[in-house]
Scaffold this motif. Structure first.
Motif, PDB file in Angstrom:
ATOM      1  N   ASN A 104      36.165  27.135  27.163  1.00 20.72           N
ATOM      2  CA  ASN A 104      36.246  28.472  27.743  1.00 20.72           C
ATOM      3  C   ASN A 104      37.586  29.108  27.425  1.00 20.72           C
ATOM      4  OD1 ASN A 104      38.196  28.061  30.175  1.00 20.72           O
ATOM      5  ND2 ASN A 104      36.720  26.382  30.338  1.00 20.72           N
ATOM      6  N   ALA A 105      37.554  30.391  27.293  1.00 18.78           N
ATOM      7  CA  ALA A 105      38.772  31.180  27.117  1.00 18.78           C
ATOM      8  C   ALA A 105      38.546  32.486  27.856  1.00 18.78           C
ATOM      9  CB  ALA A 105      39.058  31.441  25.649  1.00 18.78           C
ATOM     10  N   SER A 106      39.524  32.914  28.599  1.00 17.46           N
ATOM     11  CA  SER A 106      39.332  34.142  29.372  1.00 17.46           C
ATOM     12  C   SER A 106      40.656  34.819  29.637  1.00 17.46           C
ATOM     13  CB  SER A 106      38.630  33.848  30.708  1.00 17.46           C
ATOM     14  OG  SER A 106      39.453  33.055  31.531  1.00 17.46           O
ATOM     15  N   ILE A 107      40.583  36.136  29.694  1.00 16.91           N
ATOM     16  CA  ILE A 107      41.687  36.961  30.162  1.00 16.91           C
ATOM     17  C   ILE A 107      41.127  37.783  31.306  1.00 16.91           C
ATOM     18  CG2 ILE A 107      43.361  38.748  29.587  1.00 16.91           C
ATOM     19  CD1 ILE A 107      43.131  37.912  26.670  1.00 16.91           C
ATOM     20  N   GLN A 108      41.594  37.521  32.496  1.00 22.11           N
ATOM     21  CA  GLN A 108      41.074  38.235  33.655  1.00 22.11           C
ATOM     22  C   GLN A 108      42.194  38.534  34.623  1.00 22.11           C
ATOM     23  OE1 GLN A 108      37.153  37.431  35.284  1.00 22.11           O
ATOM     24  NE2 GLN A 108      38.070  37.120  37.289  1.00 22.11           N
ATOM     25  N   GLN A 109      42.182  39.731  35.138  1.00 27.33           N
ATOM     26  CA  GLN A 109      43.151  40.156  36.129  1.00 27.33           C
ATOM     27  C   GLN A 109      42.364  40.708  37.312  1.00 27.33           C
ATOM     28  OE1 GLN A 109      45.827  40.358  38.225  1.00 27.33           O
ATOM     29  NE2 GLN A 109      46.996  40.366  36.348  1.00 27.33           N
ATOM     30  N   ASP A 110      42.348  39.925  38.410  1.00 28.21           N
ATOM     31  CA  ASP A 110      41.603  40.344  39.598  1.00 28.21           C
ATOM     32  C   ASP A 110      42.305  41.454  40.360  1.00 28.21           C
ATOM     33  OD1 ASP A 110      39.600  38.539  39.103  1.00 28.21           O
ATOM     34  OD2 ASP A 110      40.488  36.961  40.333  1.00 28.21           O
ATOM     35  N   ASN A 111      43.575  41.610  40.115  1.00 26.04           N
ATOM     36  CA  ASN A 111      44.362  42.626  40.831  1.00 26.04           C
ATOM     37  C   ASN A 111      45.215  43.344  39.793  1.00 26.04           C
ATOM     38  OD1 ASN A 111      45.646  44.115  42.802  1.00 26.04           O
ATOM     39  ND2 ASN A 111      46.894  42.419  43.554  1.00 26.04           N
ATOM     40  N   PHE A 112      44.550  44.085  38.929  1.00 25.67           N
ATOM     41  CA  PHE A 112      45.190  44.667  37.748  1.00 25.67           C
ATOM     42  C   PHE A 112      46.303  45.630  38.151  1.00 25.67           C
ATOM     43  CE2 PHE A 112      45.217  47.816  34.235  1.00 25.67           C
ATOM     44  CZ  PHE A 112      45.649  46.959  33.228  1.00 25.67           C
ATOM     45  N   LEU A 113      47.529  45.286  37.737  1.00 24.47           N
ATOM     46  CA  LEU A 113      48.718  46.098  38.030  1.00 24.47           C
ATOM     47  C   LEU A 113      48.876  46.369  39.531  1.00 24.47           C
ATOM     48  CD1 LEU A 113      48.573  48.688  35.089  1.00 24.47           C
ATOM     49  CD2 LEU A 113      49.861  46.529  35.214  1.00 24.47           C
ATOM     50  N   THR A 150      46.580  47.163  41.634  1.00 25.05           N
ATOM     51  CA  THR A 150      45.711  48.237  42.120  1.00 25.05           C
ATOM     52  C   THR A 150      44.462  47.722  42.815  1.00 25.05           C
ATOM     53  OG1 THR A 150      44.521  48.347  40.015  1.00 25.05           O
ATOM     54  CG2 THR A 150      46.499  49.723  40.247  1.00 25.05           C
ATOM     55  N   GLY A 151      44.212  46.410  42.751  1.00 28.87           N
ATOM     56  CA  GLY A 151      42.998  45.867  43.320  1.00 28.87           C
ATOM     57  C   GLY A 151      41.815  45.923  42.377  1.00 28.87           C
ATOM     58  N   LYS A 152      41.967  46.510  41.215  1.00 30.49           N
ATOM     59  CA  LYS A 152      40.875  46.566  40.240  1.00 30.49           C
ATOM     60  C   LYS A 152      40.810  45.252  39.466  1.00 30.49           C
ATOM     61  CE  LYS A 152      41.597  51.546  39.697  1.00 30.49           C
ATOM     62  NZ  LYS A 152      41.990  52.636  38.770  1.00 30.49           N
ATOM     63  N   ARG A 153      39.595  44.931  38.992  1.00 28.77           N
ATOM     64  CA  ARG A 153      39.413  43.692  38.249  1.00 28.77           C
ATOM     65  C   ARG A 153      38.938  44.008  36.837  1.00 28.77           C
ATOM     66  NH1 ARG A 153      35.977  41.198  41.393  1.00 28.77           N
ATOM     67  NH2 ARG A 153      34.058  41.666  40.253  1.00 28.77           N
ATOM     68  N   VAL A 154      39.652  43.516  35.858  1.00 33.72           N
ATOM     69  CA  VAL A 154      39.272  43.677  34.457  1.00 33.72           C
ATOM     70  C   VAL A 154      39.350  42.303  33.802  1.00 33.72           C
ATOM     71  CG1 VAL A 154      40.068  46.058  34.291  1.00 33.72           C
ATOM     72  CG2 VAL A 154      41.651  44.204  33.782  1.00 33.72           C
ATOM     73  N   LEU A 165      32.539  41.142  29.022  1.00 32.92           N
ATOM     74  CA  LEU A 165      33.601  42.113  29.269  1.00 32.92           C
ATOM     75  C   LEU A 165      33.247  42.853  30.550  1.00 32.92           C
ATOM     76  CD1 LEU A 165      36.185  43.565  28.207  1.00 32.92           C
ATOM     77  CD2 LEU A 165      34.660  45.167  27.047  1.00 32.92           C
ATOM     78  N   SER A 166      34.189  42.874  31.507  1.00 30.05           N
ATOM     79  CA  SER A 166      33.855  43.436  32.817  1.00 30.05           C
ATOM     80  C   SER A 166      34.989  44.291  33.361  1.00 30.05           C
ATOM     81  CB  SER A 166      33.537  42.314  33.812  1.00 30.05           C
ATOM     82  OG  SER A 166      34.665  41.478  33.997  1.00 30.05           O
ATOM     83  N   TYR A 167      34.601  45.204  34.251  1.00 34.00           N
ATOM     84  CA  TYR A 167      35.548  46.074  34.958  1.00 34.00           C
ATOM     85  C   TYR A 167      34.960  46.365  36.334  1.00 34.00           C
ATOM     86  CZ  TYR A 167      37.889  50.369  36.459  1.00 34.00           C
ATOM     87  OH  TYR A 167      38.576  51.310  37.190  1.00 34.00           O
ATOM     88  N   PHE A 168      35.810  46.297  37.366  1.00 35.62           N
ATOM     89  CA  PHE A 168      35.340  46.569  38.717  1.00 35.62           C
ATOM     90  C   PHE A 168      36.430  47.272  39.501  1.00 35.62           C
ATOM     91  CE2 PHE A 168      34.950  45.226  43.206  1.00 35.62           C
ATOM     92  CZ  PHE A 168      33.708  45.772  43.488  1.00 35.62           C
ATOM     93  N   ASN A 169      36.061  48.391  40.137  1.00 32.73           N
ATOM     94  CA  ASN A 169      36.974  49.154  40.987  1.00 32.73           C
ATOM     95  C   ASN A 169      36.407  49.143  42.399  1.00 32.73           C
ATOM     96  OD1 ASN A 169      38.645  50.920  42.284  1.00 32.73           O
ATOM     97  ND2 ASN A 169      38.441  52.583  40.821  1.00 32.73           N
ATOM     98  N   PRO A 170      37.067  48.446  43.349  1.00 34.76           N
ATOM     99  CA  PRO A 170      36.496  48.322  44.694  1.00 34.76           C
ATOM    100  C   PRO A 170      36.597  49.597  45.524  1.00 34.76           C
ATOM    101  CG  PRO A 170      38.633  47.227  44.605  1.00 34.76           C
ATOM    102  CD  PRO A 170      38.318  47.676  43.206  1.00 34.76           C
ATOM    103  N   PHE A 171      37.425  50.544  45.099  1.00 35.92           N
ATOM    104  CA  PHE A 171      37.581  51.796  45.848  1.00 35.92           C
ATOM    105  C   PHE A 171      37.664  52.954  44.860  1.00 35.92           C
ATOM    106  CE2 PHE A 171      38.580  49.152  49.425  1.00 35.92           C
ATOM    107  CZ  PHE A 171      38.389  49.931  50.560  1.00 35.92           C
ATOM    108  N   ILE A 172      36.519  53.601  44.622  1.00 38.87           N
ATOM    109  CA  ILE A 172      36.584  54.784  43.757  1.00 38.87           C
ATOM    110  C   ILE A 172      36.791  56.049  44.581  1.00 38.87           C
ATOM    111  CG2 ILE A 172      35.148  53.712  41.986  1.00 38.87           C
ATOM    112  CD1 ILE A 172      32.815  55.422  42.984  1.00 38.87           C
ATOM    113  N   ASP A 173      36.683  55.936  45.917  1.00 37.61           N
ATOM    114  CA  ASP A 173      36.983  57.064  46.795  1.00 37.61           C
ATOM    115  C   ASP A 173      37.457  56.518  48.131  1.00 37.61           C
ATOM    116  OD1 ASP A 173      34.736  56.222  48.163  1.00 37.61           O
ATOM    117  OD2 ASP A 173      33.463  57.862  47.505  1.00 37.61           O
ATOM    118  N   VAL A 174      37.813  57.427  49.022  1.00 39.62           N
ATOM    119  CA  VAL A 174      38.383  57.002  50.308  1.00 39.62           C
ATOM    120  C   VAL A 174      37.350  56.353  51.217  1.00 39.62           C
ATOM    121  CG1 VAL A 174      40.207  58.731  50.248  1.00 39.62           C
ATOM    122  CG2 VAL A 174      37.986  59.307  51.279  1.00 39.62           C
TER     123      VAL A 174
END
Length: 774
Positions: free
Chosen positions: A456-465, A467-471, A486-495
């Motif tokens: 396995n090889a992976s580059i993943q950031q669960d808390n990107f910069l 911000t709480g976003k996962r890439v 390849l994945s991207y997740f934003n837990p808060f796109i609005d208030v």
């Protein structure tokens, strides 16, 4: 030169007493009057100082230039210098009108050496001695060394080592220093030979002894050391006995005496506990008194103890906490709820009154965060359910802490309520977090029994910069699957907390290597999903997926696969609508130990594609703390799928499977359920799986949040259709499991025994997975 007093080499009190007695005797007899004649001190000279400064001596000496020096002042001077503990001999002499102070300093401790200590670490011993003033660089005092030896002996006694012996050696060194060597023979731990209970009638010896930590020797005491006597353990067990009786209505229970006898060889201990049980009491009436704040019926409904129940101190404490928490939800964070029992010995009943004093309503001034060196404050603040400038709610404060823990960005989250200075109705909330690494750049090798060697090889950031976003991008390769994702997740796109995620993937699968029918499959696709919170604990998920599937067969493929390809082809486009609902009140998303999680999901392949089918599933998990150390977990899942329109059945590659670490442990992965025409596992369109676990305390790792040990019973199977369901076909297993959230991912181990194995079943007692996520 006249001598005003001398102290020979005795202890300070003896020296001073002898000097004072001689001075008084001389004064009464009238001899040596000239030696004691007073004079005015013109100067003071110090002799014999090597380590102490003159300033130190003058701080203790109650004599100054110009003072009239006499016998009374000489007594006071010697007394104060001796009390400093710096000198072992003091002489006051007169040279004309000059006061001469001749001093013999005590030696300094150059170093302290310990030999033979294993149970107590050297650093701990040094710290303990430093606390009583016996340390390197300090003044050496023989009497203090004797007290040190007694304290060391006492510490070993608390460990149950009554055969300990100490030998101290003091070696003089140059420059008025000494070296101290303490040789320790720790001896063996005194082991408990027998525990005798006297006075118990309501409960037999075995019942009470099973509650104690201290035990006599057994099979596993070499691991637990529970047969090693210590005073602290005995004190804890006495309190355990007291709580046991108080929680069962024996409010007058008392421990009358405790005898601990040690054999002459100091290796065995006999313990006798004498007790008086008294009578059992029941609760007659429960009353709430004071300013209740909340409706009385609601508060009474929170009581864990009811009228007619056997009195239980534990239940009363839980009731008090529940009422306090409910009042705290209304802003009365410092409410005082006191249970007061009114005991009636004649009827053996108790009238219980809870006096409620809510105090002042408290408001939150500021919410502060610390420890988040990487995560932005806004990521933490959006998880808050307690608001600033609002009255405090203990429930909202706790829920905010739980939401921070569920982010999985932090190893630990604590909260402190701090009063604002000069205000008794304002507080600040201080949340302290300990961040865990949220970014992974990994290349590694693992192994799974079901998938073999994993690359396995992976580059993943669960808390990107922060911000709480996962890439992330991941590559995994095993004998079953090769996956690029390849994945991207934003837990808060609005208030409002709406989340959105995307993923793009390519996967190849060799089903035979997964113990399934013989075929391979190449699939690529993409998806988008939204999560919409509809309440604090309820979420709705909506999404869409597209994928393209290529099936490949071999000469050994089953006839069912050839029939499916004949009717539907071997290449498919699928457009799916995904919807789901979940309710999650668990305290953590990983390794929870309380709460309930329910989820329902549906996936429908739309008529736009080549195949038309649907899949629905429901899962329910319930975790209930049985005691402080044991938790019951009940988990169940039911799933069903079928085709519709021109697709007459669920595509075989979408079939449900069971068996293995993720469903029914003790059976090989995916081997339960229907078989194809060649006798290999094929899966089915109806699955039922259940699991009951007792989560056990982890030895030597209390409060471990990354490791779990449990005893379990699994049940489940897969059926070709819902009409084929037969309860008698369900398989049962029981065993032990361990789970560790390691830096490599989730590591799982289980040892299971099938309870109703049938002919043709493929079992696997020990199962493990290393280097893959669960």
């Amino acid at each position: 030169m006249a001598c005003f007093g001398a102290a020979s080499r005795f202890t300070p009190s003896v020296r001073f007493g002898r000097w004072l007695g001689a001075a008084l005797l001389l004064g009464l007899s009238g001899q040596n009057v000239t030696a004691l004649e007073s004079f005015v001190v013109e100067d003071i000279r110090l002799e014999g100082l090597r380590r102490n400064s003159p300033g130190t001596v003058f701080n203790y000496l109650p004599v100054n230039r110009g003072d009239k020096f006499d016998a009374e002042l000489s007594v006071l001077a010697i007394n104060r210098l001796f009390k400093s503990g710096l000198f072992r001999d003091i002489q006051l002499q007169r040279d004309g009108n000059v006061l001469v102070v001749v001093l013999d300093e005590r030696p300094a401790i150059s170093f302290i050496e310990f030999n033979g200590n294993k149970q107590l670490k050297t650093d701990d011993l040094r710290r303990a001695l430093r606390g009583v003033g016996f340390a390197e660089g300090r003044v050496f005092d023989r009497s203090l060394l004797e007290r040190v030896e007694q304290e060391l002996q006492r510490q070993y006694f608390t460990l149950g080592r009554y055969g300990v012996s100490l030998q101290s050696t003091v070696t003089p060194l140059d420059r008025n220093r000494v070296a101290v060597q303490i040789d320790i023979r720790e001896g063996e731990v005194a082991r408990i030979q027998h525990i005798n209970l006297v006075g118990n009638r309501a409960f037999d010896d075995d019942t009470l002894l099973s509650e104690l930590n201290l035990t006599t020797g057994g099979w596993f005491t070499f691991l637990t050391n529970s047969d090693q006597y210590s005073r602290q353990k005995l004190a804890g067990d006495l309190e355990t006995l007291r709580s046991y009786y108080l929680d069962r209505g024996y409010i007058n229970y008392s421990i009358d005496s405790t005898q601990v006898s040690i054999t002459p060889d100091k290796e065995h201990v006999y313990i006798t506990i004498n007790m008086t049980e008294g009578d059992q009491y029941r609760v007659n009436e429960i009353r709430l008194v004071g300013n209740l704040i909340a409706p009385e019926e609601e508060l009474l409904g929170l009581m864990k103890v009811k009228s007619g129940d056997v009195f239980s101190r534990k239940s009363v404490t839980a009731s008090t906490e529940a009422v306090t928490d409910r009042i705290g939800h209304e802003g009365y964070a410092f409410a005082n709820v006191n249970p007061v029992p009114d005991i009636d010995p004649a009827t053996k009943t108790i009238n219980l009154s809870l006096f409620i004093d809510p105090g002042k309503r408290v408001y939150v001034r500021n919410i502060n965060f610390s420890g988040n060196t990487r995560t932005r404050d806004e990521v933490l603040r959006r998880e808050m359910r307690q608001m600033e400038s609002a009255w405090i709610s203990t429930q909202h404060v706790k829920r905010s802490q739980e939401r921070l823990e569920r982010l999985n960005y932090f190893d630990n989250v604590t909260v402190e309520t701090q009063l604002v200075p000069n205000h008794n109705d304002l507080v600040d909330l201080n949340y302290r977090v300990v961040e865990r690494p949220s970014g992974n750049l990994m290349a590694g090798v693992g192994f799974s029994q079901s998938q073999g060697l994993l690359f396995n090889a992976s580059i993943q950031q669960d808390n990107f910069l922060g911000t709480g976003k996962r890439v992330g991008f991941a590559f995994n390769n095993s004998k079953v699957n090769t996956v690029y994702n390849l994945s991207y997740f934003n837990p808060f796109i609005d208030v409002d907390g709406v989340s959105r995620g995307y993923n793009l993937f390519y996967r190849t699968t060799d089903a035979e290597e997964a113990n399934l029918s013989r075929y391979t499959m190449d699939i690529y696709g993409l998806g988008v999903n939204y999560g919409i919170p509809i309440s604090e604990f309820n979420d709705v998920r909506l999404g869409g997926e597209y994928d393209h599937t290529e099936l490949k067969t071999t000469s050994e493929s089953a006839q069912e696969i050839f029939d499916f390809i004949r009717d539907n082809g071997e290449s498919y486009h699928a457009y799916r609508l995904v919807a789901g609902w979940s309710r999650d009140t668990r305290n953590r998303s990983i390794l929870p130990d309380s709460g309930v999680m329910q989820s329902f999901s549906a996936r429908v392949a739309l008529p736009l594609g080549d195949l038309k089918y649907y899949k629905v599933s429901y899962r329910h998990q319930w975790l209930y703390p049985l005691t402080e150390n044991y938790t019951l977990s009940l988990d169940g899942e039911v799933a069903y799928g079928d085709g519709y329109g021109s697709t007459h059945s669920l595509p075989f590659f979408e079939n449900y499977t069971a068996g293995g670490p993720r469903s029914v442990r003790g059976y090989e992965d995916n081997t339960l359920g229907p078989r194809d025409s060649r006798g290999r596992p094929f899966g089915g369109n109806f699955k039922m799986v259940g699991n009951a676990e007792i989560i056990l305390p982890v030895p030597f790792a209390e409060n471990a949040k990354s490791f779990r040990l449990s005893a379990f019973v699994d049940v489940g199977n897969v059926y070709a259709s819902i009409d084929d369901f037969e309860a008698s076909d369900l398989r049962y297993t029981a065993g032990l499991a361990a789970l560790w959230v390691s830096p490599l991912g989730m590591l799982t181990f289980s040892l299971a025994k099938p309870l109703n194995k049938k002919p043709g079943d493929e079992t696997q007692a020990f199962q493990f997975s290393i280097g893959t996520t669960f």
